[in-house]
Design an enzyme around this catalytic site. Sequence first.
Site, PDB file in Angstrom:
ATOM      1  N   CYS A  66     -32.896  39.527  34.827  1.00 50.90           N
ATOM      2  CA  CYS A  66     -31.600  38.974  34.432  1.00 50.90           C
ATOM      3  C   CYS A  66     -30.422  39.875  34.807  1.00 50.90           C
ATOM      4  CB  CYS A  66     -31.577  38.712  32.928  1.00 50.90           C
ATOM      5  SG  CYS A  66     -32.938  37.696  32.349  1.00 50.90           S
ATOM      6  N   HIS A  85     -23.529  40.649  27.992  1.00 52.80           N
ATOM      7  CA  HIS A  85     -24.710  39.958  28.495  1.00 52.80           C
ATOM      8  C   HIS A  85     -24.967  38.734  27.612  1.00 52.80           C
ATOM      9  CE1 HIS A  85     -28.366  39.371  30.679  1.00 52.80           C
ATOM     10  NE2 HIS A  85     -29.146  39.562  29.627  1.00 52.80           N
ATOM     11  N   GLU A 116     -27.449  44.489  21.924  1.00 49.13           N
ATOM     12  CA  GLU A 116     -26.225  44.718  22.699  1.00 49.13           C
ATOM     13  C   GLU A 116     -25.070  45.120  21.787  1.00 49.13           C
ATOM     14  OE1 GLU A 116     -23.548  42.844  26.317  1.00 49.13           O
ATOM     15  OE2 GLU A 116     -24.965  41.537  25.276  1.00 49.13           O
ATOM     16  N   LYS A 174     -21.979  33.001  28.890  1.00 45.96           N
ATOM     17  CA  LYS A 174     -23.231  32.231  28.884  1.00 45.96           C
ATOM     18  C   LYS A 174     -23.192  31.137  27.823  1.00 45.96           C
ATOM     19  CE  LYS A 174     -26.394  35.812  30.641  1.00 45.96           C
ATOM     20  NZ  LYS A 174     -25.494  36.986  30.709  1.00 45.96           N
ATOM     21  N   HIS A 181     -27.717  30.613  30.943  1.00 46.72           N
ATOM     22  CA  HIS A 181     -28.150  31.847  31.590  1.00 46.72           C
ATOM     23  C   HIS A 181     -28.625  31.534  33.010  1.00 46.72           C
ATOM     24  CE1 HIS A 181     -29.567  35.724  32.389  1.00 46.72           C
ATOM     25  NE2 HIS A 181     -30.247  35.984  31.277  1.00 46.72           N
ATOM     26  N   PHE A 186     -35.121  41.299  31.397  1.00 44.14           N
ATOM     27  CA  PHE A 186     -36.528  41.502  31.065  1.00 44.14           C
ATOM     28  C   PHE A 186     -37.077  42.653  31.922  1.00 44.14           C
ATOM     29  CE2 PHE A 186     -37.944  37.046  29.385  1.00 44.14           C
ATOM     30  CZ  PHE A 186     -37.133  37.227  28.286  1.00 44.14           C
TER      31      PHE A 186
END
Length: 419
Positions: free
Chosen positions: A170, A310, A321, A342, A347, A405
């Site tokens: 990602c 993110h 985060e 997002k 995403h 990930f």
Amino acid sequence: MTSSSRTGGGRRVVVTGRGAVTPIGADWPTTWASMVKGSSGIRVLSTVDTTGLPVRIGGEVLDLDLSGLPPKAVRRTDSSVHIALSAALEAVADANLVVDEALAPRVAVVLGSAGGPTKLSAAATRALDERGARGLSPYYFPGSGVDSAAGEVALHLGAQGPSVCVVTACATGATSIGEAARLIRHGAADVVVAGGVDDTMTRLDITGAAISRALSTRNDDPEAASRPFDRGRDGFVMSAGGGVVVLESEEHARARGARVLGELAGYGATTDAFHPTAPHPEAGPARRAMHDALAQAGLAPQDVGYINAHGTSTPLNDTTELRAIRGVFGSHATRIPVSSTKSMTGHMLGGAGAVELIVALESVLTGVTPPTINCDDPEDPEVNFVPHTAQEHRVEAAMSNSFGFGGHNAVLIARRWAG
């Protein structure tokens, strides 16, 4: 800010063009206008047979105009490559860049994808099962690699410098742009067309992500499904899309009289080395990536006026985060806008970080910070998540976070260009 910080340890890197294809816009101006309005691109899926699937929603790229793309490339390549070519051509046109015979050896392409041409592979598998070897195109094998988008963009532009596909899950789009900047800083290229793309809207990919408990199952309310930093979040929404920027050395941009949109001032990259999918609970490596990006840019935390988070809308990511932002920015974390786009695009996997760097740059240019829609009950009420409605702020520098990930962390900083 010190004078040495303005070189970033090498040549300064500027952004002269940008392009994007997302579920809320087939180009960058349309995407940005939709973001400022708080429009969602999440719908019940129309291009995927979701019969029997636990998730039936996503962010699709629909009705992309392919008339400006080379017809042969369209026929032989995956939809993700179509997105990449569209965004790249938009970025190059925005930069008013002509790749001629003299410039070509100094033009590089760094374009990543987390999933690669998954739709092409799915269609080829069906054709092989139904028709045997005759059902397979001779272009399938060269077109099925994860590097397909990078190769096609380089081929179409005539770029003869390094052509690289970066994969960091990602964080792919952000890592691609950060590594592209390194090529320029260290003299390996004068111009780099960089970004990320994905279109993994297939039964296999959606089901795989769903059974790993990564996706939202809010099938009956698609537009409310992506809700970063909201206590009611239940997973991310998978989407298609991509973004591309044109990066140049300051010297090259000046020599050709290019319009400079901003400076790519900082890049930090680390790895959690903790778990295949879960972020490090203490967020130490993510914090270090943010610190490294600030250090390269020669900025203190209080110099940052906007953070594009993110913000995936997964329970673990958003909490971690927030911990990282609080750890790096301290009390300043409650004084600056922090939003996740997002919430509107979903995403876009490998495309997310590239589009979000463009968002951060646009906030510097316009003084507008796009909202986090669906943030009705914020996990941290002291933080300004720009809930529901865009806000106006003076932004000299903006940070864009991307965490993937596998523990991949990539942080970019865009700064106002003062010449």
